[in-house]
Design an enzyme around this catalytic site. Structure first.
Site, PDB file in Angstrom:
ATOM      1  N   CYS A 133     -30.252 -50.163  23.625  1.00 35.45           N
ATOM      2  CA  CYS A 133     -30.255 -51.623  23.726  1.00 35.45           C
ATOM      3  C   CYS A 133     -31.073 -52.179  22.570  1.00 35.45           C
ATOM      4  CB  CYS A 133     -30.849 -52.071  25.066  1.00 35.45           C
ATOM      5  SG  CYS A 133     -30.879 -53.875  25.274  1.00 35.45           S
ATOM      6  N   HIS A 138     -28.010 -53.671  30.503  1.00 37.02           N
ATOM      7  CA  HIS A 138     -28.710 -54.908  30.135  1.00 37.02           C
ATOM      8  C   HIS A 138     -28.057 -56.090  30.840  1.00 37.02           C
ATOM      9  CE1 HIS A 138     -31.291 -57.363  27.474  1.00 37.02           C
ATOM     10  NE2 HIS A 138     -30.306 -58.251  27.586  1.00 37.02           N
ATOM     11  N   CYS A 165     -30.713 -62.068  33.301  1.00 37.95           N
ATOM     12  CA  CYS A 165     -32.143 -61.755  33.452  1.00 37.95           C
ATOM     13  C   CYS A 165     -32.808 -61.453  32.121  1.00 37.95           C
ATOM     14  CB  CYS A 165     -32.319 -60.563  34.392  1.00 37.95           C
ATOM     15  SG  CYS A 165     -31.758 -60.859  36.086  1.00 37.95           S
ATOM     16  N   HIS A 186     -25.144 -58.903  38.736  1.00 34.35           N
ATOM     17  CA  HIS A 186     -26.038 -60.053  38.906  1.00 34.35           C
ATOM     18  C   HIS A 186     -25.419 -60.970  39.946  1.00 34.35           C
ATOM     19  CE1 HIS A 186     -29.285 -62.798  37.675  1.00 34.35           C
ATOM     20  NE2 HIS A 186     -28.422 -63.732  38.027  1.00 34.35           N
ATOM     21  N   CYS A 187     -26.136 -61.181  41.041  1.00 33.84           N
ATOM     22  CA  CYS A 187     -25.593 -61.930  42.164  1.00 33.84           C
ATOM     23  C   CYS A 187     -26.068 -63.382  42.123  1.00 33.84           C
ATOM     24  CB  CYS A 187     -26.013 -61.286  43.488  1.00 33.84           C
ATOM     25  SG  CYS A 187     -25.351 -62.126  44.944  1.00 33.84           S
ATOM     26  N   CYS A 197     -30.807 -60.040  40.074  1.00 33.12           N
ATOM     27  CA  CYS A 197     -30.022 -58.907  39.625  1.00 33.12           C
ATOM     28  C   CYS A 197     -30.104 -57.814  40.686  1.00 33.12           C
ATOM     29  CB  CYS A 197     -30.551 -58.404  38.285  1.00 33.12           C
ATOM     30  SG  CYS A 197     -29.300 -57.603  37.284  1.00 33.12           S
TER      31      CYS A 197
END
Length: 294
Positions: free
Chosen positions: A87, A100, A104, A114-115, A121
């Protein structure tokens, strides 16, 4: 006996309702406020490696730097073209199953998705809580729909004369059924993922190992897959208490034959087996690539 049945029934309904409500709120709170876990310090580039990597303009040398760092870490998954998963925003070698999150703005261990409903996350730290939240939400909606349904029948038979009561019964039943159906599909899908030991991201894109993509790479069997998420203590399975196995940095992989085992796919093992080193090194250097996610 008739006079006592109604009070006892009401008390039983209230007890069940409040138990489900407490579990629903508890799991929702844990899903929201359990922060996602980032990779440990050993996965981050040291200051010297970072300077060496950023000052180097040749891509092949950059790949070699990442390969050297990755050999010291328990990292066995690769990018689609066989490269080290790196990353460039977090400046770290990604542990297996780590991704990643652009929302966030950080790498999350065993990221699932991601909710937006919990504004968090979902990953290694709170995946169990998220599953329990779905389960108790499902039971909560089912319980409400079941207890309201008899009043819905009375509405159709004309036993309910209060207009406001009719509206409340219809609205409550409609909302409970809609949420129940929606949650049933979502919870069923995640139960399937847990049974296969996959995340949502891995279901769409199979993890890549040294021997290529393998959608069942982390599948250890139904029971062990459950233990990966819920732990070995069955008494804790239904409670929103952290009990998942491991620390999120390394995950057991299903048994492969020795020639394909990614645990043996390193330079030292190839040397011990007497395989020519030069073709392996040149192939590795040409295949390793940097993963830059958007």
């Amino acid at each position: 006996s008739v006079t006592l049945s109604n009070p006892v029934e009401k008390v039983a309904y209230l007890i069940i309702f409040h138990i489900l409500f407490v579990l629903f709120v508890w799991t929702y709170w844990k899903s929201i406020f359990t922060l996602p876990v980032q990779p440990g310090k050993k996965y981050h580039m040291s200051y010297a490696d970072k300077e060496r990597y950023e000052n180097e303009e040749r891509p092949e040398v950059q790949r070699q730097i990442l390969a050297e760092i990755a050999r010291k870490l328990p990292v066995y998954t690769r990018t689609g073209d066989g490269g080290v998963r790196f990353c460039d925003r977090c400046q770290l070698i990604k542990p297996d199953r780590c991704h990643h999150c652009s929302v966030c703005a950080m790498c999350v261990l065993k990221m699932d998705h991601h909710c937006p409903w919990v504004n968090n996350c979902i990953g290694f730290s709170n995946y169990k809580f998220f599953l329990l939240f779905l389960a108790y939400s499902l039971l909560y909606c089912l319980y409400i729909a079941a207890t309201v349904f008899k009043y819905f029948i009375k509405y159709w038979t004309g036993e309910l004369t209060n207009g406001r009561s009719k509206f409340h019964v219809l609205l409550l039943l409609f909302v409970a059924v809609i949420f129940f159906v929606s949650l049933m599909f979502l919870f069923g899908y995640h139960c399937w993922l847990v049974s296969r030991n996959r995340s949502t991201l891995e279901a769409f894109s199979a993890p890549v190992f040294q021997n290529g993509p393998d959608k069942n790479g982390f599948n250890l069997g139904f029971v062990k897959n459950l233990q990966q998420v819920f732990g070995e203590e069955k008494k804790l399975w239904l409670l929103p208490i952290a009990s998942s196995q491991g620390d999120g940095h390394f995950f057991p992989m299903r048994a492969l034959c020795e020639a394909q085992n990614p645990l043996l796919a390193n330079e030292e093992q190839w040397e011990d087996d007497g395989i020519d080193e030069e073709p392996h090194d040149s192939g590795e250097a040409s295949s390793l690539a940097i993963e830059r996610e958007t």
